[in-house]
Design an enzyme around this catalytic site. Structure first.
Site, short mmCIF file in Angstrom:
data_model
loop_
_atom_site.label_atom_id
_atom_site.label_comp_id
_atom_site.label_asym_id
_atom_site.label_seq_id
_atom_site.Cartn_x
_atom_site.Cartn_y
_atom_site.Cartn_z
N HIS A 31 -5.86 3.50 -1.38
CA HIS A 31 -6.94 3.74 -0.75
C HIS A 31 -7.29 5.32 -1.43
CE1 HIS A 31 -9.56 4.20 3.04
NE2 HIS A 31 -10.30 4.41 2.00
N GLU A 53 -8.69 0.32 -2.82
CA GLU A 53 -9.57 0.37 -1.48
C GLU A 53 -10.55 1.81 -1.81
OE1 GLU A 53 -6.17 -1.15 1.46
OE2 GLU A 53 -7.18 0.81 1.82
N THR A 88 -8.39 3.51 8.88
CA THR A 88 -9.73 2.81 8.61
C THR A 88 -9.81 1.98 10.15
OG1 THR A 88 -8.96 2.63 6.50
CG2 THR A 88 -10.87 1.28 7.40
N GLU A 96 -11.21 -9.46 3.49
CA GLU A 96 -9.62 -9.17 4.09
C GLU A 96 -10.05 -8.71 5.64
OE1 GLU A 96 -7.15 -6.42 2.12
OE2 GLU A 96 -6.41 -5.41 3.84
N ARG A 153 -9.41 8.02 -0.96
CA ARG A 153 -10.48 8.47 0.35
C ARG A 153 -11.27 9.59 -0.07
NH1 ARG A 153 -8.64 6.60 5.63
NH2 ARG A 153 -10.73 7.71 6.42
N ARG A 163 -7.04 12.70 1.05
CA ARG A 163 -6.16 13.30 2.22
C ARG A 163 -4.49 12.69 1.42
NH1 ARG A 163 -7.40 10.00 7.64
NH2 ARG A 163 -9.33 10.95 7.21
N HIS A 183 0.76 6.26 1.82
CA HIS A 183 1.64 7.01 2.51
C HIS A 183 2.79 7.85 1.93
CE1 HIS A 183 -1.39 6.72 5.63
NE2 HIS A 183 -0.95 5.54 5.70
N HIS A 197 -3.80 -4.41 7.77
CA HIS A 197 -3.71 -2.96 8.77
C HIS A 197 -2.87 -3.37 9.95
CE1 HIS A 197 -5.24 0.67 10.34
NE2 HIS A 197 -5.64 0.93 9.33
N ASN A 211 0.91 -1.04 -0.05
CA ASN A 211 0.27 0.10 -0.05
C ASN A 211 0.83 1.35 0.03
OD1 ASN A 211 -1.39 2.21 1.24
ND2 ASN A 211 -3.10 1.06 1.67
N1 PXP Z 1 -5.96 -3.26 4.15
C1 PXP Z 1 -6.95 -2.31 4.28
C2 PXP Z 1 -8.30 -2.48 3.95
C3 PXP Z 1 -6.58 -0.89 4.63
O1 PXP Z 1 -7.74 0.01 4.62
C4 PXP Z 1 -5.26 -0.47 5.03
C5 PXP Z 1 -4.81 0.76 5.18
O2 PXP Z 1 -5.26 1.70 4.07
C6 PXP Z 1 -4.19 -1.55 4.83
C7 PXP Z 1 -4.72 -2.77 4.48
C8 PXP Z 1 -2.77 -1.09 5.03
O3 PXP Z 1 -2.71 -0.92 6.42
P1 PXP Z 1 -1.15 -0.39 7.19
O4 PXP Z 1 -1.13 0.94 6.11
O5 PXP Z 1 -1.67 -0.17 8.34
O6 PXP Z 1 -0.22 -1.32 6.51
#
Ligand code: PXP
Length: 256
Positions: free
Chosen positions: A46, A76, A107, A157, A48, A52, A13, A200, A10
């Site tokens: 994601h 996402e 989330t 998930e 959003r 952001r 960030h 997550h 992901n």
């Molecule tokens: N899976 C989902 C559905 C999420 O919403 C997120 C965060 O955007 C992640 C995985 C990844 O989480 P993290 O950034 O904490 O590794």
């Protein structure tokens, strides 16, 4: 079912850092390419509602690049008509439906599929008709899993945030309890014919017990990897995560 675990990286960030200055760098697309070259099986982003981090333009560029490379984009998104329109425009191979509140930092919980079945099921169908494989981001709750299996989604998930927080905070008993619930949820989902993903809050310390759950086919990991990249570089962070996932799965196969 207990084969190789796919790693979705992901890159949200990277966009968070870019947007902090309102400039064009660091580019999430460049991060996606580095992650793929280092062994990621796909890229997760994601979009959003408040934009952001990831922007509409990022999704458009990522879609094209990933399609060219034959790697999946896992988009996402919230269950809204705006997001549905965007998903149907880009037709990503994978869509993960997540709950979204503007005021949350991340989330924070899973989707209430049991409570929202009547509107989530037709939403899933529209995405499937558009060619996307749909995943529902839910907690390790038997009622939610049962409801998920009735929406037509092919994947769930599991939200691993509470497990990772407890493990990191040294709350061993609580972490063990949540891990057991995640294992039971994975078994239940697989028995209902759902593919199981998890994500997550996962870091180097928490990845092994999750990757060892035999039904888990994919992990989606972001925040920790991007943070670790500051110190070691993204390629090295992805490679190390991949190594830990493979080692955990190999150990689980060998048994105690
Ligand atoms: N899976 C989902 C559905 C999420 O919403 C997120 C965060 O955007 C992640 C995985 C990844 O989480 P993290 O950034 O904490 O590794």
């Amino acid at each position: 079912m207990s084969g190789r675990v796919r790693l979705g990286v992901n890159i949200d960030h990277v966009a968070t850092i870019r947007n902090a200055r309102g400039v064009s760098y660091p580019d999430p697309m460049r991060a996606a390419i580095v992650a793929l070259d280092a062994g990621a099986d796909g890229i997760t982003a994601h979009l959003r509602e408040d934009r952001r981090h990831i922007s509409d333009a990022d999704i458009a560029r990522l879609s094209v690049m990933l399609r060219e490379r034959g790697k999946p984009l896992n988009l996402e998104m919230a269950v809204t008509s705006e997001m549905l329109e965007i998903a149907l425009k880009h037709r990503p191979p994978a869509v993960c439906l997540v709950p979204e509140r503007r005021e949350e930092r991340t989330t924070e919980g899973g989707l209430d599929v049991a409570g929202g079945h009547n509107w989530i099921a037709p939403f899933v169908q529209k995405l499937r008709d558009g060619g996307s494989r749909v995943s529902l981001f839910i907690g390790a709750d038997p009622q939610q899993i049962e409801a998920a299996s009735r929406t037509g989604a092919e994947v769930i998930e599991l939200h691993t945030g509470a497990y990772c927080d407890a493990a990191r905070d040294g709350e061993a008993e609580k972490a063990a309890e949540i891990l057991e619930a995640l294992k039971a949820a994975a078994r239940q989902a697989a028995a209902l014919g759902l593919e199981v993903h998890a994500g997550h809050g996962i870091d180097y310390e928490t990845v092994a017990p999750i990757a060892a759950i035999p039904q888990v086919a994919e992990l989606n990991i972001g925040h920790f990897l991007i943070g670790e990249a500051i110190f070691t570089g993204l390629a090295s962070a992805v490679t190390e995560m991949r190594r830990r996932i493979d080692a955990a799965r190999a150990d689980a196969r060998q048994g105690p």
